[in-house]
Scaffold this active site. Structure first.
Site, PDB file in Angstrom:
ATOM      1  CE  LYS A 166       1.399 -27.404  13.450  1.00  0.00           C
ATOM      2  NZ  LYS A 166       2.001 -28.116  12.392  1.00  0.00           N
ATOM      3  CG  HIS A 196      -1.809 -21.300  12.608  1.00  0.00           C
ATOM      4  ND1 HIS A 196      -0.886 -22.303  12.594  1.00  0.00           N
ATOM      5  CD2 HIS A 196      -2.151 -21.077  11.327  1.00  0.00           C
ATOM      6  CE1 HIS A 196      -0.666 -22.664  11.347  1.00  0.00           C
ATOM      7  NE2 HIS A 196      -1.424 -21.937  10.555  1.00  0.00           N
ATOM      8  CE  LYS A 200      -5.077 -20.660   8.363  1.00  0.00           C
ATOM      9  NZ  LYS A 200      -4.355 -19.585   7.705  1.00  0.00           N
ATOM     10  CD  GLU A 234       2.043 -26.411   3.273  1.00  0.00           C
ATOM     11  OE1 GLU A 234       2.728 -25.425   3.560  1.00  0.00           O
ATOM     12  OE2 GLU A 234       2.158 -27.514   3.822  1.00  0.00           O
ATOM     13  CG  ASP A 253       3.630 -30.086   9.713  1.00  0.00           C
ATOM     14  OD1 ASP A 253       3.950 -29.554  10.796  1.00  0.00           O
ATOM     15  OD2 ASP A 253       3.632 -29.467   8.628  1.00  0.00           O
ATOM     16  CG  HIS A 258      -3.178 -27.278  11.168  1.00  0.00           C
ATOM     17  ND1 HIS A 258      -3.121 -26.548  12.324  1.00  0.00           N
ATOM     18  CD2 HIS A 258      -1.957 -27.170  10.594  1.00  0.00           C
ATOM     19  CE1 HIS A 258      -1.909 -26.030  12.449  1.00  0.00           C
ATOM     20  NE2 HIS A 258      -1.184 -26.396  11.412  1.00  0.00           N
ATOM     21  CE  LYS A 358       5.647 -29.137   4.110  1.00  0.00           C
ATOM     22  NZ  LYS A 358       5.082 -27.789   4.079  1.00  0.00           N
TER      23      LYS A 358
END
Lengths: 509, 328
Positions: A166, A196, A200, A234, A253, A258, A358
């Site tokens: 991505k 990804h 997981k 994060e 992002d 995700h 973030k």
């Protein structure tokens, strides 16, 4: 003799991998060093790579095979976790690594890659199977795929597959364009789009949790569930990726890929079988059922944010606009929260709150399923300790400390009836102590074996872009008053207000 | 003995143990300990066997398969003797704040007291979770005094490499696997998995599978004084997989590792050989084609952990076991 190998023992042997070569474009880049090579080495250390295996790295930097091997050795020294670096194994792994230097715009690069692939096919008996892994800037995907096609590398003695990372486009139109360009070279069944998150273990465990247990699925619907909150927080800032992040932002992002994939796994209907086609059909169906916001709905259902400077733990933390590579008037969102509704019988009226950011107080990714309150509680205020009896809550923790927690109400020990919430925890690490494979190990193995269950299909990519596009367009047309949250806090006040309007509140993970 | 040993006393002591562990590990951050248990593992061992070795193996296994471990140390003799103690094995996974602990109950019982110990053992298994019995000595396999405990077990694990004469022992195992209440597992079989895997990998090539109907003999090489159960297993496995009565030869060769040293599959003049050459290194020779791979020797904890990770039937093992008892 039948086609099957009578010596196989699926209960005890590792999954069979066909011999193959992997050609990594962008082999000098961060992803290759941090993730791909450590994943391949970990697989080698567990003897999971096939005997006929070779990896060909390519990038612009002129390097010999030995120099490339040296670089990879350095990357393993730095980034290999949980698996020890063994000299003997490294020597044997290094012998399978090769390098071809060149620019993706140069047709001669693909000719030389083709020669190298033929060479390793002979020397390592790779059977002509090739996995092309594009670890490149997304703007180079089309060019690389076209180069592979023009050089005739998309077909050969064995299978040919393409893995891309991505972002798959930067909006719906560009995603369609990319899909069309890739489709001119590879059939959709040979294109593996990596998210990804889906690799997981804990995200995969959602399948087991939902579909291998009889007790949860009957209550997994609007009658029993009042809201779902998905959080990916994060604690770090952009960490040197300011220039890239400035182009992407939190919505592109994290949420577009995700979190929407996680949401689709939580909300999808049970597939008839656990097979790539069936699972991906259901995920895509869920995404297509998400209500697409009208322009006038965006302000009420989506909140952008950008962090400002703060002092955390005695240290000064810069605001996003003060990060290296970031423009001082940047309008990039470092925080995004959205409210989504799924328009189907199972979820009608249930808000799915997704947030990511973030420089939030801590790193955590989890899913909180808020169950409806008991229809009638025969307890007075005094009994409930003076507080409102909180509805039951199921938390699926993706990282860190993967596991599940169920919060419910219990009687406090002692005379009389006084209530208090308690938590019942399942910790993944406590029940399964074995090393969990990294998401990249899982996904690379899947791609080699041809299992696309955990990869994203073209229709799901386009459905995801369709969901976030009205928000992107609305935010792009406004000049925001940033920063609107301080580093180390849980985001802008507007995000809290978005839930308050529905009588809800963000939980504190 | 000061007081009768009862399940209630043992469980009460466990409760106290957890309470004290919880208090000891209380920190201002409130991480505490996590009690982990996914099964009960009952290890039957001779009293004179080093307790530390058993505890170490169980401690290693717990990290992959958290369990309530019950170590029964059996004392030879006709004097009644029964006592117990409870402990915990704790570890802190890398990067985690919270300690994980599993409980361990050690019961020492004389042969004469085993009938008294048996109902206690059944009562202290963790409720609703699988039970595995690990017989650390051949003499405990099928012990009449523990018959009802065996019937409660989901899995009975032995190691036929400890049996003096493996052939009658393997026949007993085959009988138990066919008729017994729990699923039988043999760590000797687990120990040859890598050998089997290497052979299977060779036949992943469809062209080589054409050779299977033409196999004429299997040779299994070992370095033991007498043919070990692992050699019988490998020969029987090849025959069972091929579905033919394949002659087998057992050859004693110089030791490179220990136990199995190699396998040779013959199809007329053609041979496929897999043999240990040095340390963990194994050389595979298919005609003129040579390649090297690794076959590390697994520890007892790794073997046991593998078996505890298998919840259901193991059809390949059962078929092989039946072939062993038929052919040898």
């Amino acid at each position: 003799m039948g086609r099957d190998n009578p010596f196989q023992d699926s209960l005890r042997f590792e999954r069979r991998l066909p011999p193959c070569a992997i050609a990594i474009f962008g082999a000098n880049g961060d992803l290759t060093r941090r993730k791909l090579m450590p994943a391949l080495y970990s697989l080698a250390s567990e003897r999971r790579l096939p005997p006929g295996f070779a990896a060909i790295g390519t990038s612009r930097t002129p390097l010999s095979d030995d120099q490339f091997r040296e670089k990879i050795r350095g990357a393993l020294d730095e980034f290999l976790k949980e698996v020890p670096l063994d000299e003997e194994l490294w020597n044997s792994f290094a012998r399978t690594l090769f390098y071809v230097a060149g620019d993706t715009s140069d047709p001669d690069l693909y000719r030389r890659i083709g020669e190298k692939l033929n060479d390793v096919e002979r020397r390592f008996e790779t059977g002509g199977n090739v996995l092309f892994y594009l670890s490149l800037q997304p703007s180079q995907y089309e060019m690389a795929a076209a180069g592979i096609g023009a050089a005739g590398l998309a077909h050969g003695n064995g299978w040919r597959r393409l893995v891309i990372e991505k972002p798959f486009g930067h909006d719906l139109a560009s995603a369609r364009e990319l899909n069309e360009a890739l489709g001119r070279v590879f059939p959709e069944s040979s294109i593996y789009r990596i998210d990804h998150y889906l690799g997981k273990e804990t995200v995969q465990n959602i399948f087991a949790f939902r579909f291998a247990n009889g007790i949860f699925e009957p209550v997994w619907n609007r009658r029993y569930i009042g809201q779902v909150q998905i959080t990916a927080a994060e604690a770090i800032g952009v960490e040197g990726r300011g220039a890239y992040y400035q182009e992407a932002g939190a919505l592109r992002d994290m949420i577009q890929n995700h979190l929407l994939q996680v949401m689709s796994t939580i909300g999808m209907e049970p597939p008839a079988v656990y097979e790539a086609g069936a699972v991906r059909d259901e995920r895509a169906k869920l995404l297509r059922s998400v209500h697409i916001m009208k322009p006038e709905e965006v302000a009420l259902n989506a909140v952008p944010g950008q962090y400002g400077r703060a002092r955390i733990g005695g240290a000064d933390v810069p605001g996003f606009r003060e990060e290296p590579g970031v423009q001082p008037d940047s309008q990039t969102v470092t925080y995004a929260a959205v409210t989504l509704f799924v328009e189907n019988w199972r979820w009608a009226g249930v808000p799915f709150y997704l947030r990511t950011g973030k420089r939030l107080p801590r790193q955590v990714t989890d899913i909180a399923i808020h169950f409806n309150a008991a229809p009638h509680a025969p307890f007075s205020d005094g009994v409930s300790n003076g507080s409102v009896i909180e509805p039951d809550l199921l938390i699926i923790r993706i990282q860190p400390e993967e596991g599940l927690s169920l919060r419910f109400i219990s009687k406090q020990p002692g005379a009389g009836m006084r209530l208090r919430p308690v938590s019942m925890d399942f910790d993944y690490g406590a029940s399964f102590g074995a090393r969990e494979p990294s998401a990249y190990e899982t996904l690379l193995l899947d791609a080699m074996v041809g299992d696309s269950t955990l990869y994203i299909r073209q229709d799901a990519v386009e459905a995801s872009w369709a969901i976030v596009e009205p928000v992107l367009q609305s935010w792009a047309g406004q000049k925001m008053d940033y920063p609107n949250y301080a580093a180390g806090t849980w985001g802008p006040q507007a995000a809290a207000d978005m839930l308050t309007r529905r009588g809800h509140a963000w939980r504190r993970p | 003995m000061t007081a009768a040993v009862t399940p209630e006393r043992i469980l009460k002591d466990l409760h106290s143990l957890w309470a004290s562990l919880g208090k000891e590990s209380e920190t201002p951050e409130g991480h505490g300990v996590l009690r982990a248990c996914a099964m009960t593992v009952i290890a039957l061992a001779d009293e004179n066997e080093a307790a530390a070795g058993i505890a170490r193996t169980l401690g290693q296994v717990m990290q992959d398969h958290p369990n309530r471990a019950v170590v029964v140390r059996i004392r030879s003799g006709s004097e009644p003797f029964l006592e117990y103690r409870v402990t915990a094995q704790c570890w802190r996974p890398l990067g985690r704040e919270r300690q994980i602990c599993c409980e361990q109950i050690e019961i020492t019982a004389s042969d004469a007291s085993l009938p008294d110990a048996e109902p206690i053992l059944r009562a202290i298994t963790a409720p609703d979770l699988p039970v595995a019995i690990w017989c650390r000595s051949p003499r405990f396999f099928g012990l009449p005094a523990l018959e009802r405990l065996y019937s409660r077990a989901n899995r009975i694990i032995v190691d036929s490499r400890d049996f003096e004469d493996p052939r009658p022992a393997l026949a007993r195992l085959a009988g138990a696997a066919a008729t017994g209440p729990g699923l039988v597992a043999d760590l000797a079989w687990t120990s040859v998995t890598r050998w089997r895997e290497m052979v299977a990998e060779i036949f992943e090539d469809p062209a080589r599978r054409e050779l299977i109907p033409h196999l004429t003999r299997v040779r299994v090489q070992h370095s033991a004084d007498a043919t070990p159960s692992t050699a019988y297993y490998l020969a029987a496995w090849v025959a069972a997989a091929c579905g033919t009565e394949l002659p087998s030869v057992f050859e004693k060769v110089a030791a490179v590792g220990s136990g199995i040293e190699g396998m040779v599959l013959e199809a007329g003049a053609q041979t496929i050989s897999v043999r240990r050459v040095e340390g963990t290194a194994v050389l595979i020779e298919i005609g003129s084609l040579k390649s090297c791979t690794a076959a590390p020797r697994l520890s007892e904890a790794e073997l046991l952990g593998t078996e505890l990770g298998i919840a259901g039937r193991d059809p390949v093992f059962e078929k092989t076991l039946a072939e062993v008892s038929r052919a040898f």
